[in-house]
Design a protein around this motif. Structure first.
Motif, PDB file in Angstrom:
ATOM      1  N   LEU A   1       0.823  -1.240   0.137  1.00 52.53           N
ATOM      2  CA  LEU A   1      -0.030  -0.068   0.028  1.00 52.53           C
ATOM      3  C   LEU A   1       0.873   1.102   0.030  1.00 52.53           C
ATOM      4  O   LEU A   1       0.691   2.196  -0.662  1.00 52.53           O
ATOM      5  N   GLN A   2       1.912   1.072   0.703  1.00 50.51           N
ATOM      6  CA  GLN A   2       2.753   2.212   0.863  1.00 50.51           C
ATOM      7  C   GLN A   2       3.584   2.768  -0.403  1.00 50.51           C
ATOM      8  O   GLN A   2       3.846   3.918  -0.800  1.00 50.51           O
ATOM      9  N   ARG A   3       3.797   1.491  -1.434  1.00 51.55           N
ATOM     10  CA  ARG A   3       4.456   1.583  -2.316  1.00 51.55           C
ATOM     11  C   ARG A   3       3.565   1.929  -3.635  1.00 51.55           C
ATOM     12  O   ARG A   3       4.139   2.260  -4.654  1.00 51.55           O
ATOM     13  N   GLY A   4       2.435   1.894  -3.263  1.00 53.29           N
ATOM     14  CA  GLY A   4       1.335   2.285  -4.455  1.00 53.29           C
ATOM     15  C   GLY A   4       1.151   0.948  -5.470  1.00 53.29           C
ATOM     16  O   GLY A   4       0.615   1.345  -6.386  1.00 53.29           O
ATOM     17  N   ASP A   5       1.260  -0.158  -5.097  1.00 46.91           N
ATOM     18  CA  ASP A   5       1.501  -1.190  -5.993  1.00 46.91           C
ATOM     19  C   ASP A   5      -0.152  -1.564  -6.295  1.00 46.91           C
ATOM     20  O   ASP A   5      -0.339  -1.957  -7.445  1.00 46.91           O
ATOM     21  N   TYR A   6      -0.793  -1.169  -5.437  1.00 51.66           N
ATOM     22  CA  TYR A   6      -2.527  -1.429  -5.686  1.00 51.66           C
ATOM     23  C   TYR A   6      -3.067  -0.606  -6.539  1.00 51.66           C
ATOM     24  O   TYR A   6      -4.110  -0.818  -6.751  1.00 51.66           O
ATOM     25  N   VAL A   7      -2.582   0.579  -6.697  1.00 50.30           N
ATOM     26  CA  VAL A   7      -3.269   1.683  -7.615  1.00 50.30           C
ATOM     27  C   VAL A   7      -2.616   1.572  -9.012  1.00 50.30           C
ATOM     28  O   VAL A   7      -3.038   2.154  -9.847  1.00 50.30           O
ATOM     29  N   ALA A   8      -1.438   0.558  -9.133  1.00 47.63           N
ATOM     30  CA  ALA A   8      -1.064   0.643 -10.436  1.00 47.63           C
ATOM     31  C   ALA A   8      -1.865  -0.347 -11.218  1.00 47.63           C
ATOM     32  O   ALA A   8      -2.804  -0.914 -10.791  1.00 47.63           O
ATOM     33  N   ARG A   9      -1.572  -0.703 -12.647  1.00 48.38           N
ATOM     34  CA  ARG A   9      -2.306  -1.404 -13.420  1.00 48.38           C
ATOM     35  C   ARG A   9      -2.243  -2.922 -12.856  1.00 48.38           C
ATOM     36  O   ARG A   9      -1.121  -3.441 -12.513  1.00 48.38           O
ATOM     37  N   GLY A  10      -3.413  -3.569 -12.814  1.00 47.82           N
ATOM     38  CA  GLY A  10      -3.391  -5.081 -12.080  1.00 47.82           C
ATOM     39  C   GLY A  10      -3.453  -4.943 -10.675  1.00 47.82           C
ATOM     40  O   GLY A  10      -3.403  -5.771 -10.185  1.00 47.82           O
ATOM     41  N   GLY A  11      -3.321  -3.712 -10.102  1.00 48.73           N
ATOM     42  CA  GLY A  11      -3.395  -3.734  -8.656  1.00 48.73           C
ATOM     43  C   GLY A  11      -4.512  -4.068  -7.838  1.00 48.73           C
ATOM     44  O   GLY A  11      -4.446  -4.759  -6.962  1.00 48.73           O
ATOM     45  N   ALA A  12      -5.771  -4.018  -8.503  1.00 53.82           N
ATOM     46  CA  ALA A  12      -7.206  -4.672  -8.110  1.00 53.82           C
ATOM     47  C   ALA A  12      -6.642  -6.277  -7.739  1.00 53.82           C
ATOM     48  O   ALA A  12      -7.006  -6.805  -6.697  1.00 53.82           O
ATOM     49  N   GLN A  13      -6.305  -6.951  -8.772  1.00 52.04           N
ATOM     50  CA  GLN A  13      -6.176  -8.259  -8.619  1.00 52.04           C
ATOM     51  C   GLN A  13      -5.194  -8.534  -7.861  1.00 52.04           C
ATOM     52  O   GLN A  13      -5.287  -9.673  -6.972  1.00 52.04           O
ATOM     53  N   LEU A  14      -4.104  -7.810  -7.805  1.00 56.79           N
ATOM     54  CA  LEU A  14      -2.796  -8.160  -6.990  1.00 56.79           C
ATOM     55  C   LEU A  14      -3.342  -8.291  -5.405  1.00 56.79           C
ATOM     56  O   LEU A  14      -2.888  -8.715  -4.532  1.00 56.79           O
ATOM     57  N   PHE A  15      -4.349  -7.119  -5.033  1.00 50.59           N
ATOM     58  CA  PHE A  15      -4.717  -6.857  -3.779  1.00 50.59           C
ATOM     59  C   PHE A  15      -5.749  -7.925  -3.316  1.00 50.59           C
ATOM     60  O   PHE A  15      -5.728  -8.514  -2.193  1.00 50.59           O
ATOM     61  N   LYS A  16      -6.311  -8.522  -4.518  1.00 49.14           N
ATOM     62  CA  LYS A  16      -7.397  -9.895  -3.944  1.00 49.14           C
ATOM     63  C   LYS A  16      -6.490 -10.878  -3.687  1.00 49.14           C
ATOM     64  O   LYS A  16      -6.760 -11.626  -2.807  1.00 49.14           O
ATOM     65  N   GLU A  17      -5.551 -11.180  -4.393  1.00 49.89           N
ATOM     66  CA  GLU A  17      -4.570 -12.524  -4.266  1.00 49.89           C
ATOM     67  C   GLU A  17      -4.000 -12.194  -2.745  1.00 49.89           C
ATOM     68  O   GLU A  17      -3.955 -13.223  -2.081  1.00 49.89           O
ATOM     69  N   ASP A  18      -3.395 -11.188  -2.531  1.00 47.96           N
ATOM     70  CA  ASP A  18      -2.860 -10.920  -1.242  1.00 47.96           C
ATOM     71  C   ASP A  18      -3.800 -10.945  -0.002  1.00 47.96           C
ATOM     72  O   ASP A  18      -3.449 -11.647   0.953  1.00 47.96           O
ATOM     73  N   VAL A  19      -5.010 -10.454  -0.350  1.00 46.91           N
ATOM     74  CA  VAL A  19      -6.145 -10.633   0.784  1.00 46.91           C
ATOM     75  C   VAL A  19      -6.440 -11.992   0.963  1.00 46.91           C
ATOM     76  O   VAL A  19      -6.453 -12.690   2.255  1.00 46.91           O
ATOM     77  N   ASN A  20      -6.703 -12.898  -0.384  1.00 40.34           N
ATOM     78  CA  ASN A  20      -6.881 -14.229   0.121  1.00 40.34           C
ATOM     79  C   ASN A  20      -5.986 -14.944   0.723  1.00 40.34           C
ATOM     80  O   ASN A  20      -6.115 -15.846   1.645  1.00 40.34           O
ATOM     81  N   ARG A  21      -4.620 -14.405   0.288  1.00 40.73           N
ATOM     82  CA  ARG A  21      -3.525 -15.151   1.049  1.00 40.73           C
ATOM     83  C   ARG A  21      -3.457 -14.954   2.349  1.00 40.73           C
ATOM     84  O   ARG A  21      -3.324 -15.933   3.320  1.00 40.73           O
ATOM     85  N   VAL A  22      -3.597 -13.729   2.972  1.00 39.89           N
ATOM     86  CA  VAL A  22      -3.724 -13.442   4.406  1.00 39.89           C
ATOM     87  C   VAL A  22      -4.949 -14.216   5.066  1.00 39.89           C
ATOM     88  O   VAL A  22      -4.687 -14.959   6.151  1.00 39.89           O
ATOM     89  N   LEU A  23      -6.117 -14.239   4.374  1.00 37.37           N
ATOM     90  CA  LEU A  23      -7.162 -15.014   5.099  1.00 37.37           C
ATOM     91  C   LEU A  23      -6.742 -16.350   5.491  1.00 37.37           C
ATOM     92  O   LEU A  23      -7.207 -17.129   6.221  1.00 37.37           O
ATOM     93  N   GLU A  24      -6.250 -17.023   4.162  1.00 37.56           N
ATOM     94  CA  GLU A  24      -5.843 -18.592   4.273  1.00 37.56           C
ATOM     95  C   GLU A  24      -4.934 -18.842   5.155  1.00 37.56           C
ATOM     96  O   GLU A  24      -4.970 -19.927   5.932  1.00 37.56           O
TER      97      GLU A  24
END
Length: 576
Positions: A417-440
């Motif tokens: 979030l601090q690096r802005g990875d989730y606001v770049a192109r494909g960021g929403a998908q990356l955020f989804k993958e990271d959230v699922n990883r955290v939850l699992e």
């Protein structure tokens, strides 16, 4: 397990006697109070300068200890106490009480004699009476204090005839006769020592005042002390050596005397019982300290010690202490048995049940009569409160553990979030993958405890706005779905916990009731046995009086038997 008795290298004066005024020695009382084991209490009484202290040193298996003294003046003043490990019974303490000699001509009054003798009776489980010569009328008259005990002891708070109940509280009686030179014979018949004692205690015929007074003493000894034993002992050594008995080697004592003293010691070590109170409750050193304090307080105030009121106060103090000890045992067991947070509520309950059982058993092993269940109910309440406290601590430990895990797993997301990875192109998908990883990964982490779903639900609620900010619609929907699942899991866990709580309360109450009923049944059985022993003693005396031709006294004894039987029936006791 009861702590072993602390080393006590020499006796301490428990009760002081200064100019006829008795007082407690707080240092000796503190030693007695520290003894948590059951106690066998052996007190010795008798005329001064008759060798009482020598016998007590032998019981202690020591050459010296209680002061003997080589002169005609009494050495022992007040009551001396020596607490020692019992030589025959493990986890039992032998308490020896050496009392001031009776009838010391250097004393100003006989008042202290009566109270010291009374204390020896009330505190001991076996009373040794030591005299010299033979059991003649003079020796019996030296025991006249026995006939005056109704002036110094009350068994019940409301009791018009205190002496009738002495048999229920008095100790066993052992008479030691020193310097005994007679042959134990009745004509051609050889008598045992006990037969000689019973023959001496036989009531005398005659209607004069002298005969009545003599019979009154004999009757008191027979009525008050159903357990009687006699030991006769020859002179211990040559006259020249009597003043230095402490210094004599064993082979310098007369062989016959050594044998007789050894028989006396064996009897005391093997037969003298642990002191018990009515109802069969064993007395510990700390309880004995309480008794001596209460009896001394009554004596100091000028009143007559009442056994019933003293035991009520002792029962209250001991039951209060039993609750405290049981709760402490429960807390100690829970602290040692639990690793917080527990995997489930059932895991905590399993440890709770084991600790509760141990706590209840400890309480019942120490508790006195609690027919109103006051202290048992107090224990139940305090154990329930303690369980709730551990449950709360378990929840807090679980919440702390879960938050720590989530913070650790979310750390990479924070960095992106601090690096802005989730606001770049494909960021929403990356955020989804990271959230699922955290939850699992959170789901797979062990030892999260009973608040895992509740903490997850709260965590998801705290971060649901982030998906909206990042325009991650799928993640937003998934977070909402996961939050609903966590809420449903939390609700189910809460339902199961509530159900388990109720079941455990029901089980706990049933178990408490079962053990309490079992304890009360055992106590009632012990009480019945005591009453039936008293009844059997009275029946035996009734038959003896008839055989000896004392019909009027037998009729009075028969009336006493009927009154005791009626009392037992009113208490729903089984009369044998």
């Amino acid at each position: 397990m009861d702590a072993p008795v602390l080393p006590m290298p020499a006796p301490l004066r428990l009760v002081t006697n200064k100019d006829g005024v008795l007082a407690l020695n707080t240092a000796a009382l503190a030693v007695l109070r520290s003894v948590t084991q059951p106690v066998v209490v052996v007190a010795i009484a008798g005329p001064y300068r008759t060798g009482k202290s020598f016998l007590m040193n032998r019981l202690a298996q020591k050459r010296t200890g209680f002061p003997l003294g080589p002169t005609v003046y009494a050495e022992t003043k007040g009551i001396w106490m020596w607490c020692l490990p019992h030589p025959r019974q493990p986890r039992v303490t032998l308490v020896l009480l050496d009392t001031e000699g009776l009838e010391d001509p250097n004393k100003d009054d006989d008042h202290s004699d009566a109270w010291i003798f009374t204390l020896a009776l009330l505190l001991s489980s076996t009373l040794v009476y030591n005299s010299v010569g033979t059991i003649d009328q003079r020796a019996l008259e030296q025991l006249r204090l026995v006939t005056e005990l109704s002036e110094h002891i009350r068994v019940r708070e409301k009791d018009n005839n205190p002496a009738s109940n002495f048999v229920s509280i008095f100790p066993g009686f052992v008479w030691t006769v020193r310097d005994f030179t007679l042959q134990l014979r009745d004509g051609e018949k050889t008598l045992s020592e006990d037969e000689y004692l019973e023959d001496v205690l036989r009531l005398q015929t005659g209607g004069g005042q002298k005969a009545q007074e003599r019979n009154e003493l004999r009757r008191c000894l027979r009525n008050f002390f159903p357990r009687r034993k006699l030991f006769t002992m020859e002179r211990p050594a040559a006259d020249a050596n009597l003043t230095r008995l402490e210094e004599l080697r064993e082979d310098e004592l007369q062989p016959g005397f050594r044998k007789q003293v050894d028989a006396f010691c064996r009897y005391i070590w093997e037969e003298a019982p642990v002191k018990v109170l009515p109802g069969g409750h064993q007395v510990t050193g700390s309880a004995l300290a309480y008794l001596v304090e209460k009896y001394m307080a009554a004596i100091s105030s000028g009143s007559v010690p009442c056994v019933e009121s003293t035991l009520k106060a002792l029962a209250q103090a001991e039951n209060t202490a039993a609750v405290q000890v049981a709760v402490a045992e429960y807390q100690r067991g829970m602290e040692q048995g639990l690793v917080l947070p527990t995997a489930s509520y059932d895991a905590l309950l399993a440890v709770h049940r084991d600790c509760e059982q141990r706590a209840l058993a400890l309480f019942l092993s120490r508790a006195f009569a609690d027919h109103k269940h006051q202290y048992n109910d107090e224990l139940v309440h305090k154990l329930e409160a303690a369980k709730e406290e551990f449950c709360q601590r378990n929840k807090e430990a679980s919440e702390q553990r879960c938050r720590t895990v989530l913070q650790e797993l979310w750390r990479d997301v924070e960095l992106r979030l601090q690096r802005g990875d989730y606001v770049a192109r494909g960021g929403a998908q990356l955020f989804k993958e990271d959230v699922n990883r955290v939850l699992e990964e959170y789901k797979q982490r062990p030892d999260k405890g009973v608040r895992a779903e509740a903490v997850l639900k709260e965590f998801l609620r705290e971060h649901e706005g982030l998906a909206q900010v990042l325009k991650a619609t799928e993640v937003q929907l998934e977070l909402a779905e996961r939050q609903q699942e966590a809420a449903a899991a939390e609700a189910e866990a809460a339902r199961k916990a509530t159900e388990a709580w109720r079941e455990d309360q029901k089980r706990s109450m049933e178990e408490h009731k079962r053990q309490l009923e079992q304890w009360m049944k055992k106590e009632k059985h012990t009480w019945e046995e005591e009453l039936n022993r008293m009844l059997e003693h009275h029946r035996k005396e009734y038959k003896a009086l008839l055989q000896e031709g004392f019909r009027r006294e037998a009729a009075a004894k028969e009336k006493q038997i009927r009154e005791l039987q009626e009392e037992m029936r009113s208490c729903n006791c089984t009369v044998l």
